[in-house]
Every structure is written in structure tokens, then in C-alpha cells.
Design an enzyme around this catalytic site. Sequence first.
Site, PDB file in Angstrom:
ATOM      1  N   ILE A  16       0.849  -1.198   0.000  1.00 40.51           N
ATOM      2  CA  ILE A  16       0.000   0.000   0.000  1.00 40.51           C
ATOM      3  C   ILE A  16       0.885   1.248   0.000  1.00 40.51           C
ATOM      4  CG2 ILE A  16      -2.028  -1.044   1.080  1.00 40.51           C
ATOM      5  CD1 ILE A  16      -1.057   0.240   3.736  1.00 40.51           C
ATOM      6  N   CYS A  17       0.286   2.349  -0.420  1.00 36.91           N
ATOM      7  CA  CYS A  17       0.969   3.638  -0.491  1.00 36.91           C
ATOM      8  C   CYS A  17       1.526   4.000   0.884  1.00 36.91           C
ATOM      9  CB  CYS A  17      -0.023   4.705  -0.961  1.00 36.91           C
ATOM     10  SG  CYS A  17       0.632   6.356  -1.024  1.00 36.91           S
TER      11      CYS A  17
END
Lengths: 81, 326
Positions: A16-17
Amino acid sequence: MADIAVNEKIDITRDICPITFVKTKLRLEQMQPGEVLEVTMTAGEPLLNVPRSVKDEGHKILKVERVDDNLYHLYIMRGEG
Amino acid sequence: MIWFAISGNSRKAPGGQLIGFKGEKAILEIGIDYNALKKGGFLKQKQKGYFIMRLRTLSGNLSSEQLRHAATIAEKYGRGEVHVTTRQGLEIPWVRFEDFEALNQDLAAGGLRPGTCGPRIRAVVACPGTSVCGQGLEDARYAGELLDQKFFGREVPIKTKLAVSGCPNSCSKPQENDIGFMGAVEPLHESDLCSGCGICVEVCPTGSITMGEDNLPIVDLSSCLGEGNCITSCPSDAWVVGRHGFHLFAGGKIGKFPRLGEKFLEFVPQESISSVTEAVLDVFSHLRKGHERLGATLSRIGAAAFRKALVEELEGEQTMEKSAVG
């Protein structure tokens, strides 16, 4: 477009970011200018942020390929920087 | 000795002096700077004998020197604490009435200026925009400074709030202000550069881009948000910036009866945001009734009527400019 010769591959579909971009960036930095990295990513946030960030870092995006409904391959040529 | 009220609700006594509000009285030595007082920024505190000193920032920015000075002021005149406001200002509570003059002089000496309150144009809220933000499309910080320079503290019939955001992410909430500007870009497609990868279709937040039969993207600009995802993501730089500037929103407010502002103009160039703001204020001053804020006027007369009046006002200005030149 002619087939692209890929030097390295990375899969960020489970990240994920901002880890998606960080992993991509670090891998590119370990490569030589002109070499090509194939990044496997999902649509949505990674597809929105990784290409633009990679461009900002001075690398060249050769191609984006949709391989499945929610899956993309991004081909990036390592820049000079 | 004079009586005066710290809040903006004071009224003038026959002699021209300001007199107290709701029985709240403060006694000051003669020689207080009335001009400074009238511009606002001094808020009567709940506790008797104290006021809150509101400070002005430019698009939410202060230099480290100004911040250090604010800290010194808070220690010297207040209780060593500073409140960060929702409109990017600073407030120093627990300042004594009798320190009013000394505080004012001290502020100015350190490069700080009072904020504003009451029926005036309030602090202009702005995000950094392109000055440092990676998402920014326009220089919202500079645009905020332009608006501050022209409008800050201006006396108007009712409090009027301005905000500028550098892109449609709207971090500085232009839609929640009476007048708001939002940075935006219009994407143009140069098909000879396009590789047909389709990333623009995926990253478009409104689904305004579809893939045509020739494997080239087609954009429907009527639903385009102007956030530029297609432009920043395009691997082959086939999407480029067409028109750009600020979308104008008007009629937003929060308070007890929240209402989002509506979009009235698109891609207003930075050099025109002040004249557009002036036009909105002019139209509002003609159309408003009673104690309405802009949003209430809009709800009453409808967006179409306001848009018509605004366009006429702007066209009138252009005619005047042309005739001035001719």
C-alpha cells in the site's frame, strides 16, 4: 510496439501507499541507466501514484499494459539521475 | 477614560466614541489607536478584563522570525500559549486590556499584524499550491497573497470569507467559503504521441475518459474535474495542459446552516481573481437583503439569476476597460 526487453521485475500488488512507490524507486536505483523494470500493480491508488512519481524522479515509462481486470504491468526505463 | 467594546458588535456613541456592548465595559487610557481597533482582530475574551489577540498570516505562512516573535508576545502579554485557528491564523489569549497599546506597538516592531473579525473580509485561507505541493496545479499561496493584499479587513455588510486551493483536492475548502477559488487544468489530447495504454481511463476520477475504437482516448470535458490525473500519469506525455486557472465558487458557508458554494466561472486566470472577487462582491451588495450572507442570497434568488448578474457585471467591467483604452 516492439517487445520490451525486461531486466528486472517487481510485484507491488500486495503493498500500500507509499510502499508501492518506495519499493519501485529503490529497485530502480539499484539498476543501471537504460535498464527496464517491469512493475506488476493493481488499478486504483498504485496506478494513480506510481507512474506520476516515477516520471517525477526522471525515469521513463515505456508502456502500461492491462493484463487483467485489476492488474497492470508498468515498464519503466531507469533514468540517468 | 473611554468606554469601548472589543467585539465587532459595538455601536458609536453620539460623541463618536465607541461604547460598550451588552454591559461589558473596559476602561482604557486615552490615546488608544482607534484605527487599529476598528480593523478588528481583538476579540473580547469570556473572562472579564482580557482579550484575545488575533494575528494575520499570509496564506497561512509566517517566517520563523515572526513565529519567534509571536511566542515572545504570548509570554510577555499572555500566558505563554498560542492557539492555531481554523482559518490559518494565530490567536494569543489572556491579554490584558491595559496592555492594548503596548502590545500593538510590540507586534508591529516584530513584523506581526493584527488579524480581523466582524463584518469584514476575513483572513484569506490558502493551501501552498504549486509553491511546494506535488498535487498543486496553480500557485494558491501567491493567489491568496494577492487577495489578502486587496481585500483583507475591508468593511463589508456581513462577514465574508475567501479561500484558494491549488487543485480540486480542495484542502483549503474553497467550497466552504463565501468566495472560493480552486486551481484546475483542462486536458488536451495530442493523439500522435499516444501509445493507447489506457492509463488515463483508469486514473480519471469522474470516468470522463473512454477508449475509442481506434484505441485513442476520448474525453468528455463537461464532467471533467480538472484535477489533471490524465496529464500527470500519461507515460508518453500525450495529455497536455489546455486552459488553466481557478474555478470560482460562491455562496459557501458552514456555521449553523452549512451550504456548499456553487461553481460560477471556470479557469479564471490568476491575474483576474481580484477583479472577479470585486465583481462578486458588487453583485452581492446589490442583490442581498437583510442580514444575508452570499449563500442565503443565492438560495433565495437561485444560481441562474446570480450567474446572469455576475456575467453582466464582468462584461460591464470589460466594456469600461475597453473604453478606457480606446
